[in-house]
Design a protein around this motif. Structure first.
Motif, PDB file in Angstrom:
ATOM      1  N   GLY A  73      -3.454   7.597   6.832  1.00 28.53           N
ATOM      2  CA  GLY A  73      -3.174   6.646   5.769  1.00 28.53           C
ATOM      3  C   GLY A  73      -4.461   6.005   5.268  1.00 28.53           C
ATOM      4  N   ARG A  74      -4.329   5.258   4.203  1.00 33.46           N
ATOM      5  CA  ARG A  74      -5.488   4.548   3.643  1.00 33.46           C
ATOM      6  C   ARG A  74      -5.009   3.203   3.122  1.00 33.46           C
ATOM      7  NH1 ARG A  74      -9.745   6.837  -0.951  1.00 33.46           N
ATOM      8  NH2 ARG A  74     -11.134   5.006  -0.943  1.00 33.46           N
ATOM      9  N   ASP A  75      -5.617   2.154   3.636  1.00 31.36           N
ATOM     10  CA  ASP A  75      -5.199   0.789   3.274  1.00 31.36           C
ATOM     11  C   ASP A  75      -3.722   0.558   3.591  1.00 31.36           C
ATOM     12  OD1 ASP A  75      -7.774   0.284   2.242  1.00 31.36           O
ATOM     13  OD2 ASP A  75      -7.206   1.113   0.292  1.00 31.36           O
ATOM     14  N   GLY A  76      -3.241   1.221   4.658  1.00 31.41           N
ATOM     15  CA  GLY A  76      -1.848   1.059   5.050  1.00 31.41           C
ATOM     16  C   GLY A  76      -0.866   1.787   4.168  1.00 31.41           C
ATOM     17  N   LEU A  77      -1.366   2.713   3.343  1.00 31.46           N
ATOM     18  CA  LEU A  77      -0.518   3.463   2.423  1.00 31.46           C
ATOM     19  C   LEU A  77      -0.682   4.962   2.653  1.00 31.46           C
ATOM     20  CD1 LEU A  77      -1.328   1.539  -0.885  1.00 31.46           C
ATOM     21  CD2 LEU A  77       0.589   1.121   0.659  1.00 31.46           C
ATOM     22  N   TRP A  78       0.400   5.699   2.447  1.00 31.40           N
ATOM     23  CA  TRP A  78       0.367   7.156   2.506  1.00 31.40           C
ATOM     24  C   TRP A  78       0.726   7.674   1.121  1.00 31.40           C
ATOM     25  CZ3 TRP A  78       0.767   4.173   6.579  1.00 31.40           C
ATOM     26  CH2 TRP A  78       0.244   4.605   7.803  1.00 31.40           C
ATOM     27  N   LEU A  79      -0.005   8.693   0.643  1.00 35.35           N
ATOM     28  CA  LEU A  79       0.123   9.130  -0.742  1.00 35.35           C
ATOM     29  C   LEU A  79       0.523  10.592  -0.864  1.00 35.35           C
ATOM     30  CD1 LEU A  79      -3.136   7.516  -2.190  1.00 35.35           C
ATOM     31  CD2 LEU A  79      -0.858   6.496  -2.054  1.00 35.35           C
ATOM     32  N   ASP A  80       1.170  10.881  -1.958  1.00 35.43           N
ATOM     33  CA  ASP A  80       1.461  12.247  -2.392  1.00 35.43           C
ATOM     34  C   ASP A  80       1.005  12.319  -3.841  1.00 35.43           C
ATOM     35  OD1 ASP A  80       2.586  14.465  -3.650  1.00 35.43           O
ATOM     36  OD2 ASP A  80       4.644  13.760  -3.433  1.00 35.43           O
ATOM     37  N   ARG A  81      -0.074  13.052  -4.074  1.00 34.35           N
ATOM     38  CA  ARG A  81      -0.616  13.210  -5.423  1.00 34.35           C
ATOM     39  C   ARG A  81      -0.217  14.580  -5.960  1.00 34.35           C
ATOM     40  NH1 ARG A  81      -4.910  11.102  -2.328  1.00 34.35           N
ATOM     41  NH2 ARG A  81      -5.670   9.036  -2.962  1.00 34.35           N
ATOM     42  N   GLU A  82       0.984  14.664  -6.485  1.00 35.01           N
ATOM     43  CA  GLU A  82       1.518  15.911  -7.041  1.00 35.01           C
ATOM     44  C   GLU A  82       1.515  17.059  -6.031  1.00 35.01           C
ATOM     45  OE1 GLU A  82       0.715  16.574 -11.414  1.00 35.01           O
ATOM     46  OE2 GLU A  82      -1.068  15.393 -10.887  1.00 35.01           O
ATOM     47  N   GLU A  83       1.662  16.714  -4.760  1.00 31.28           N
ATOM     48  CA  GLU A  83       1.651  17.736  -3.707  1.00 31.28           C
ATOM     49  C   GLU A  83       3.038  18.353  -3.504  1.00 31.28           C
ATOM     50  OE1 GLU A  83      -0.278  15.949  -0.201  1.00 31.28           O
ATOM     51  OE2 GLU A  83      -1.226  14.582  -1.647  1.00 31.28           O
ATOM     52  N   TYR A  84       4.064  17.631  -3.872  1.00 31.84           N
ATOM     53  CA  TYR A  84       5.433  18.128  -3.735  1.00 31.84           C
ATOM     54  C   TYR A  84       5.959  18.655  -5.065  1.00 31.84           C
ATOM     55  CZ  TYR A  84      10.420  18.232  -2.531  1.00 31.84           C
ATOM     56  OH  TYR A  84      11.723  18.631  -2.315  1.00 31.84           O
ATOM     57  N   THR A  85       5.736  17.884  -6.123  1.00 33.41           N
ATOM     58  CA  THR A  85       6.188  18.260  -7.455  1.00 33.41           C
ATOM     59  C   THR A  85       5.111  17.897  -8.468  1.00 33.41           C
ATOM     60  OG1 THR A  85       8.518  17.878  -6.889  1.00 33.41           O
ATOM     61  CG2 THR A  85       7.958  17.889  -9.220  1.00 33.41           C
ATOM     62  N   LEU A  86       4.778  18.825  -9.338  1.00 32.70           N
ATOM     63  CA  LEU A  86       3.791  18.549 -10.376  1.00 32.70           C
ATOM     64  C   LEU A  86       4.295  17.447 -11.293  1.00 32.70           C
ATOM     65  CD1 LEU A  86       2.617  22.149 -11.332  1.00 32.70           C
ATOM     66  CD2 LEU A  86       1.352  20.433 -10.017  1.00 32.70           C
ATOM     67  N   GLY A  87       3.390  16.517 -11.606  1.00 29.95           N
ATOM     68  CA  GLY A  87       3.739  15.420 -12.491  1.00 29.95           C
ATOM     69  C   GLY A  87       4.289  14.200 -11.793  1.00 29.95           C
ATOM     70  N   THR A  88       4.515  14.287 -10.481  1.00 35.63           N
ATOM     71  CA  THR A  88       5.095  13.172  -9.716  1.00 35.63           C
ATOM     72  C   THR A  88       4.187  12.786  -8.560  1.00 35.63           C
ATOM     73  OG1 THR A  88       7.351  13.856 -10.244  1.00 35.63           O
ATOM     74  CG2 THR A  88       7.068  12.406  -8.353  1.00 35.63           C
ATOM     75  N   ALA A  89       4.030  11.487  -8.368  1.00 38.23           N
ATOM     76  CA  ALA A  89       3.262  10.955  -7.246  1.00 38.23           C
ATOM     77  C   ALA A  89       4.123   9.999  -6.443  1.00 38.23           C
ATOM     78  CB  ALA A  89       2.015  10.234  -7.746  1.00 38.23           C
ATOM     79  N   CYS A  90       3.789   9.809  -5.182  1.00 37.99           N
ATOM     80  CA  CYS A  90       4.559   8.922  -4.298  1.00 37.99           C
ATOM     81  C   CYS A  90       3.621   8.088  -3.444  1.00 37.99           C
ATOM     82  CB  CYS A  90       5.486   9.726  -3.394  1.00 37.99           C
ATOM     83  SG  CYS A  90       6.726  10.705  -4.263  1.00 37.99           S
ATOM     84  N   VAL A  91       4.107   6.917  -3.070  1.00 37.55           N
ATOM     85  CA  VAL A  91       3.404   6.020  -2.147  1.00 37.55           C
ATOM     86  C   VAL A  91       4.393   5.605  -1.074  1.00 37.55           C
ATOM     87  CG1 VAL A  91       2.108   3.880  -1.904  1.00 37.55           C
ATOM     88  CG2 VAL A  91       2.019   5.149  -4.073  1.00 37.55           C
ATOM     89  N   ALA A  92       3.938   5.607   0.189  1.00 39.48           N
ATOM     90  CA  ALA A  92       4.833   5.248   1.299  1.00 39.48           C
ATOM     91  C   ALA A  92       4.161   4.253   2.230  1.00 39.48           C
ATOM     92  CB  ALA A  92       5.247   6.491   2.086  1.00 39.48           C
ATOM     93  N   VAL A  93       4.999   3.465   2.901  1.00 33.41           N
ATOM     94  CA  VAL A  93       4.542   2.523   3.931  1.00 33.41           C
ATOM     95  C   VAL A  93       5.481   2.644   5.125  1.00 33.41           C
ATOM     96  CG1 VAL A  93       3.485   0.887   2.337  1.00 33.41           C
ATOM     97  CG2 VAL A  93       5.898   0.662   2.909  1.00 33.41           C
ATOM     98  N   PRO A  94       5.000   2.334   6.333  1.00 32.52           N
ATOM     99  CA  PRO A  94       5.857   2.447   7.522  1.00 32.52           C
ATOM    100  C   PRO A  94       6.943   1.375   7.555  1.00 32.52           C
ATOM    101  CG  PRO A  94       3.511   2.404   8.093  1.00 32.52           C
ATOM    102  CD  PRO A  94       3.632   1.968   6.674  1.00 32.52           C
ATOM    103  N   VAL A  95       8.079   1.752   8.126  1.00 32.05           N
ATOM    104  CA  VAL A  95       9.158   0.812   8.465  1.00 32.05           C
ATOM    105  C   VAL A  95       9.385   1.007   9.951  1.00 32.05           C
ATOM    106  CG1 VAL A  95      11.551   0.144   8.110  1.00 32.05           C
ATOM    107  CG2 VAL A  95      10.202   1.008   6.184  1.00 32.05           C
TER     108      VAL A  95
END
Length: 251
Positions: free
Chosen positions: A185-207
């Motif tokens: 992670g970086r700054d407590g965030l996990w990222l998806d930069r069009e790695e799953y679907t082109l044109g879409t990005a995601c940000v995740a945090v732990p629960v």
């Protein structure tokens, strides 16, 4: 006034539910007469309700005449716990959707698998089409990487051995060493930069809640060009994740 009218209630249903609560309050069971007194019901009404509950599997009469909760409630309880979680979590996800203009997701890692608990979207941002499940695409999604990042090395190795890293887009990370760096992670965030679907990005945090064994992740998806803005709301995401960790019911 119209808004102050008392709701129309079905008395027999209320009596049956109250009687079930009374039965459950006696761990060793209790005879009908005792239950009638405790529930404040006429004995004849109590017998009638108990027979009906027994017929439907919600109460059981033991050989000594005591009544206990029936086996049908076990399945109802198990399914109900999931719905209790939805009732508590969905408002948090909906708040993120409305505030940030994103689709919001909550998933957990349980018994070696990733399970999507709930997702909320809207007209501004539709949910990602999960054409590949989170287990198979954990390496390519923010929510999957966030969950893998919470596992120990053995847990990650075991998951990736069962679910090889598929090449989903030109941006998908399929090299294990590169993935391992991203799992921190970086700054407590996990990222998806069009790695799953082109044109879409995601940000995740732990629960997470170690005392209850909760390993989960909250994620939001958006159009790729909005990633920087949504990423800047990391504090809001962590706040929502902390709230979910407090209210989620584990099955």
């Amino acid at each position: 006034m119209e808004g102050t009218r008392e709701p129309t209630l079905i008395a027999s249903v209320r009596r049956a539910l109250h009687l079930m609560e009374t039965v459950a309050a006696h761990p060793s069971g209790a005879p009908a007469k005792q239950l009638a007194r405790a529930a404040g019901l006429p004995l004849a009404t109590t017998y009638h309700l108990l027979r009906t509950l027994a017929h439907e599997g919600y109460a059981t009469k033991l050989p000594d005449g005591c009544w206990v909760i029936g086996g049908r409630l076990e399945g109802l309880y198990a399914r109900g716990r999931t719905q209790v979680t939805l009732a508590r979590v969905r408002p948090v996800l909906a708040s993120l959707r409305d505030e940030l203009g994103v689709a919001a997701y909550f998933a957990v890692h349980r018994e070696g698998e990733i399970s999507l608990v709930d997702v909320v979207d809207g007209p501004r941002e539709r949910r990602v089409d999960l054409y590949v499940g989170f287990n198979e695409a954990a390496h390519a999604t923010a929510i999957g990487k966030c969950l893998l990042g919470q596992l120990d090395e053995a847990g990650r190795r075991e998951h990736l051995a069962r679910h090889p890293m598929l090449d989903l887009t030109p941006h998908t990370i399929t090299d294990r060493r590169t993935l391992d760096r991203g799992l921190a992670g970086r700054d407590g965030l996990w990222l998806d930069r069009e790695e799953y679907t082109l044109g879409t990005a995601c940000v995740a945090v732990p629960v997470a809640d170690e005392t209850r064994g909760l390993t989960g992740a909250l994620a939001v998806s958006c159009r790729a060009e909005r990633l920087t803005r949504v990423r800047g709301a990391g504090g809001r995401l962590r706040e929502a994740a902390e709230r979910i960790a407090r209210v989620a019911v584990l099955s």
